[in-house]
Design a protein around this motif. Structure first.
Motif, PDB file in Angstrom:
ATOM      1  N   GLY A  19      27.808  37.274  47.894  1.00 10.46           N
ATOM      2  CA  GLY A  19      28.934  37.769  47.105  1.00 10.46           C
ATOM      3  C   GLY A  19      28.526  38.432  45.807  1.00 10.46           C
ATOM      4  N   LYS A  20      27.259  38.300  45.421  1.00  7.79           N
ATOM      5  CA  LYS A  20      26.805  38.933  44.183  1.00  7.79           C
ATOM      6  C   LYS A  20      26.796  40.452  44.271  1.00  7.79           C
ATOM      7  CE  LYS A  20      24.147  35.254  41.998  1.00  7.79           C
ATOM      8  NZ  LYS A  20      22.814  34.819  41.513  1.00  7.79           N
ATOM      9  N   VAL A  21      26.969  40.994  45.475  1.00  2.00           N
ATOM     10  CA  VAL A  21      27.026  42.454  45.604  1.00  2.00           C
ATOM     11  C   VAL A  21      28.238  43.026  44.874  1.00  2.00           C
ATOM     12  CG1 VAL A  21      25.774  42.479  47.792  1.00  2.00           C
ATOM     13  CG2 VAL A  21      28.265  42.385  47.803  1.00  2.00           C
ATOM     14  N   VAL A  22      29.238  42.186  44.572  1.00  2.00           N
ATOM     15  CA  VAL A  22      30.423  42.673  43.852  1.00  2.00           C
ATOM     16  C   VAL A  22      30.394  42.279  42.380  1.00  2.00           C
ATOM     17  CG1 VAL A  22      31.799  42.550  45.957  1.00  2.00           C
ATOM     18  CG2 VAL A  22      31.842  40.628  44.368  1.00  2.00           C
ATOM     19  N   THR A  23      29.343  41.589  41.938  1.00  2.90           N
ATOM     20  CA  THR A  23      29.241  41.176  40.540  1.00  2.90           C
ATOM     21  C   THR A  23      28.689  42.322  39.701  1.00  2.90           C
ATOM     22  OG1 THR A  23      28.762  38.907  41.249  1.00  2.90           O
ATOM     23  CG2 THR A  23      28.276  39.459  38.965  1.00  2.90           C
ATOM     24  N   PRO A  24      29.355  42.675  38.597  1.00  2.00           N
ATOM     25  CA  PRO A  24      28.862  43.770  37.754  1.00  2.00           C
ATOM     26  C   PRO A  24      27.424  43.530  37.308  1.00  2.00           C
ATOM     27  CG  PRO A  24      31.068  43.129  37.073  1.00  2.00           C
ATOM     28  CD  PRO A  24      30.617  42.107  38.082  1.00  2.00           C
ATOM     29  N   HIS A  25      26.626  44.568  37.364  1.00  2.00           N
ATOM     30  CA  HIS A  25      25.206  44.450  37.043  1.00  2.00           C
ATOM     31  C   HIS A  25      24.981  43.952  35.620  1.00  2.00           C
ATOM     32  CE1 HIS A  25      21.138  45.875  35.905  1.00  2.00           C
ATOM     33  NE2 HIS A  25      20.848  45.604  37.155  1.00  2.00           N
ATOM     34  N   HIS A  26      25.796  44.433  34.664  1.00  2.00           N
ATOM     35  CA  HIS A  26      25.569  44.056  33.268  1.00  2.00           C
ATOM     36  C   HIS A  26      25.849  42.579  33.019  1.00  2.00           C
ATOM     37  CE1 HIS A  26      29.972  44.615  33.116  1.00  2.00           C
ATOM     38  NE2 HIS A  26      29.936  43.823  32.065  1.00  2.00           N
ATOM     39  N   VAL A  27      26.608  41.936  33.916  1.00  2.00           N
ATOM     40  CA  VAL A  27      26.843  40.499  33.808  1.00  2.00           C
ATOM     41  C   VAL A  27      25.735  39.726  34.518  1.00  2.00           C
ATOM     42  CG1 VAL A  27      28.393  38.601  34.420  1.00  2.00           C
ATOM     43  CG2 VAL A  27      29.334  40.759  33.576  1.00  2.00           C
ATOM     44  N   MET A  28      25.438  40.128  35.723  1.00  2.00           N
ATOM     45  CA  MET A  28      24.446  39.408  36.523  1.00  2.00           C
ATOM     46  C   MET A  28      23.051  39.469  35.896  1.00  2.00           C
ATOM     47  SD  MET A  28      23.930  39.589  40.619  1.00  2.00           S
ATOM     48  CE  MET A  28      23.463  41.326  40.657  1.00  2.00           C
ATOM     49  N   HIS A 157      31.402  35.383  42.177  1.00  2.00           N
ATOM     50  CA  HIS A 157      30.547  35.744  43.313  1.00  2.00           C
ATOM     51  C   HIS A 157      30.682  34.739  44.448  1.00  2.00           C
ATOM     52  CE1 HIS A 157      27.614  32.698  41.895  1.00  2.00           C
ATOM     53  NE2 HIS A 157      27.071  32.786  43.089  1.00  2.00           N
ATOM     54  N   MET A 158      31.068  33.505  44.108  1.00  2.00           N
ATOM     55  CA  MET A 158      31.241  32.503  45.165  1.00  2.00           C
ATOM     56  C   MET A 158      32.537  32.725  45.935  1.00  2.00           C
ATOM     57  SD  MET A 158      28.549  30.991  45.409  1.00  2.00           S
ATOM     58  CE  MET A 158      29.229  30.250  46.875  1.00  2.00           C
ATOM     59  N   THR A 159      33.579  33.155  45.238  1.00  2.00           N
ATOM     60  CA  THR A 159      34.824  33.503  45.927  1.00  2.00           C
ATOM     61  C   THR A 159      34.581  34.665  46.882  1.00  2.00           C
ATOM     62  OG1 THR A 159      36.113  32.787  43.994  1.00  2.00           O
ATOM     63  CG2 THR A 159      37.224  34.197  45.593  1.00  2.00           C
ATOM     64  N   ALA A 160      33.796  35.638  46.413  1.00  2.00           N
ATOM     65  CA  ALA A 160      33.467  36.777  47.259  1.00  2.00           C
ATOM     66  C   ALA A 160      32.611  36.349  48.444  1.00  2.00           C
ATOM     67  CB  ALA A 160      32.745  37.846  46.440  1.00  2.00           C
ATOM     68  N   THR A 161      31.641  35.461  48.197  1.00  2.00           N
ATOM     69  CA  THR A 161      30.789  34.960  49.284  1.00  2.00           C
ATOM     70  C   THR A 161      31.633  34.267  50.347  1.00  2.00           C
ATOM     71  OG1 THR A 161      28.861  34.678  47.836  1.00  2.00           O
ATOM     72  CG2 THR A 161      28.898  33.387  49.855  1.00  2.00           C
ATOM     73  N   LEU A 162      32.531  33.401  49.905  1.00  2.00           N
ATOM     74  CA  LEU A 162      33.403  32.682  50.829  1.00  2.00           C
ATOM     75  C   LEU A 162      34.254  33.653  51.631  1.00  2.00           C
ATOM     76  CD1 LEU A 162      34.605  30.011  51.873  1.00  2.00           C
ATOM     77  CD2 LEU A 162      36.163  30.039  49.923  1.00  2.00           C
ATOM     78  N   SER A 163      34.840  34.628  50.959  1.00  2.00           N
ATOM     79  CA  SER A 163      35.692  35.598  51.644  1.00  2.00           C
ATOM     80  C   SER A 163      34.902  36.398  52.682  1.00  2.00           C
ATOM     81  CB  SER A 163      36.309  36.541  50.608  1.00  2.00           C
ATOM     82  OG  SER A 163      37.067  37.549  51.228  1.00  2.00           O
ATOM     83  N   TYR A 180      27.690  25.487  54.400  1.00  2.00           N
ATOM     84  CA  TYR A 180      26.425  25.269  53.714  1.00  2.00           C
ATOM     85  C   TYR A 180      26.230  26.281  52.577  1.00  2.00           C
ATOM     86  CZ  TYR A 180      25.175  22.569  57.945  1.00  2.00           C
ATOM     87  OH  TYR A 180      25.144  21.683  58.991  1.00  2.00           O
ATOM     88  N   ALA A 181      26.563  27.535  52.858  1.00  2.00           N
ATOM     89  CA  ALA A 181      26.270  28.616  51.918  1.00  2.00           C
ATOM     90  C   ALA A 181      27.113  28.568  50.657  1.00  2.00           C
ATOM     91  CB  ALA A 181      26.450  29.968  52.617  1.00  2.00           C
ATOM     92  N   VAL A 182      28.378  28.155  50.783  1.00  2.00           N
ATOM     93  CA  VAL A 182      29.292  28.273  49.635  1.00  2.00           C
ATOM     94  C   VAL A 182      29.407  27.001  48.811  1.00  2.00           C
ATOM     95  CG1 VAL A 182      30.642  30.052  50.807  1.00  2.00           C
ATOM     96  CG2 VAL A 182      31.370  27.659  50.955  1.00  2.00           C
ATOM     97  N   CYS A 183      28.600  25.986  49.110  1.00  2.00           N
ATOM     98  CA  CYS A 183      28.736  24.715  48.395  1.00  2.00           C
ATOM     99  C   CYS A 183      27.697  24.502  47.297  1.00  2.00           C
ATOM    100  CB  CYS A 183      28.667  23.540  49.377  1.00  2.00           C
ATOM    101  SG  CYS A 183      30.165  23.307  50.357  1.00  2.00           S
ATOM    102  N   HIS A 184      26.825  25.461  47.064  1.00  2.00           N
ATOM    103  CA  HIS A 184      25.729  25.184  46.130  1.00  2.00           C
ATOM    104  C   HIS A 184      26.174  25.169  44.669  1.00  2.00           C
ATOM    105  CE1 HIS A 184      25.757  29.595  46.570  1.00  2.00           C
ATOM    106  NE2 HIS A 184      25.242  29.667  45.364  1.00  2.00           N
ATOM    107  N   HIS A 185      27.420  25.546  44.380  1.00  3.06           N
ATOM    108  CA  HIS A 185      27.945  25.411  43.023  1.00  3.06           C
ATOM    109  C   HIS A 185      29.034  24.336  42.940  1.00  3.06           C
ATOM    110  CE1 HIS A 185      25.680  28.564  41.117  1.00  3.06           C
ATOM    111  NE2 HIS A 185      26.056  29.453  42.020  1.00  3.06           N
ATOM    112  N   GLU A 186      29.211  23.591  44.013  1.00  9.79           N
ATOM    113  CA  GLU A 186      30.119  22.441  43.951  1.00  9.79           C
ATOM    114  C   GLU A 186      29.407  21.282  43.250  1.00  9.79           C
ATOM    115  OE1 GLU A 186      33.101  22.788  44.701  1.00  9.79           O
ATOM    116  OE2 GLU A 186      33.311  24.288  46.289  1.00  9.79           O
TER     117      GLU A 186
END
Length: 290
Positions: A19-28, A157-163, A180-186
């Motif tokens: 999901g980080k593909v949708v995160t603005p570069h200046h933030v990431m 980015h996690m909401t985007a990953t989940l979607s 498995y993929a979307v739980c690493h920030h839980e």
């Protein structure tokens, strides 16, 4: 876990941050607290130069008084010298704050408040506080380099990953990849994201992902916003995260006992990061089995 189970977990690992593909570069890629298009610490340095210039002009004026009038200004000159040294030390402190440490103390915040209230004059002679409200707010970030708004964007980015993953038609043998993929920030206490799951709502592989993600993030050498940590520092932070109900305590115990960090470090970490870890002082462990 079977070989098929490991394959499923490995697939989830490859996709966990898609999901980080949708995160603005200046933030990431924000590597400093004052960074936007440029690192604004340069603007702060310019203001410091103005304050230092004024101090040096005052010192020269005092020396002229000595030459012309024989005035005794030694005390005043010494005061200006001390003030100059304080400003130089303050600038070094601001550079350190700008880097984004793991922890910012209350004493650091008081120091920032003192610096913020310095007064300087712009080109038009208007007096201004040394730090703007936005600069001060960003420098006061307690952990990392992101302010609350930027962190919210980053968490997206996690909401985007989940979607994204929920729309993929995974075959039966990969049916758990999304979980498995979307739980690493839980978190174990249910205060994580994106779904606010608690420990008993997550599978063991999902909780493993959380530990792996944190350890890799702390020790990775290529992150633009932080320096890679040594083993002892990374494990100390993870131990505190266990005590804060962020990471799974049983899996962290296994991670340490089986020296998974050593196996990983030998392959992916720099030699200077591989320092000794004092397990007796490490938090988050069951001492009866250390």
């Amino acid at each position: 876990m079977t070989e098929a189970d490991f394959y499923e977990l490995k697939t989830a690992a490859w996709l966990h941050d898609c999901g980080k593909v949708v995160t603005p570069h200046h933030v990431m890629e924000k590597s400093r607290k004052l960074e936007t298009v440029i690192d604004r610490i340069g603007w702060v340095e310019d203001r410091l130069e103005i304050l230092l210039r004024d101090l040096r002009i005052n010192a020269l004026e005092l020396k002229i008084q000595v030459l012309e009038q024989g005035a005794n200004v030694l005390a005043d000159l010494e005061s200006l010298k001390e003030r100059e040294q304080t400003l130089l030390e303050d600038m070094a402190f601001l550079h350190q704050c700008n880097m984004g440490a793991e922890f910012v103390t209350d004493e650091d915040l008081l120091h920032l408040e003192r610096i913020r209230n310095y007064v300087w004059a712009d080109k038009k002679g208007h007096e201004r506080t040394f730090l703007t409200d936005d600069e001060y707010r960003n420098l006061c970030i307690r952990r990392g380099t992101l302010n609350p708004e930027e962190r919210k964007i980053m968490e997206g980015h996690m909401t985007a990953t989940l979607s994204m993953l929920e729309q993929l038609p995974f075959p039966e043998h990969l049916k758990n990849v999304t979980e498995y993929a979307v739980c690493h920030h839980e978190r174990m206490d249910g205060k994580g994201y994106p779904r606010g799951l608690s420990r008993d709502q997550m599978s063991i592989p999902a909780r493993i992902m959380g530990i792996a993600d944190v350890f890799e993030a702390l020790t990775a050498p290529e992150r633009p916003y932080k320096q890679p940590m040594k083993l002892s520092q990374a494990l100390a932070i993870m131990g505190r995260m266990v005590e804060d109900n962020h990471l799974d305590p049983d899996l962290f115990q296994v991670f340490v006992e089986e020296k998974v960090y050593m196996t990983y470090g030998a392959k992916h970490m720099k030699p200077e990061q591989m320092d000794e870890v004092n397990l007796q002082e490490l938090k988050g462990l069951n001492r009866s089995v250390v």
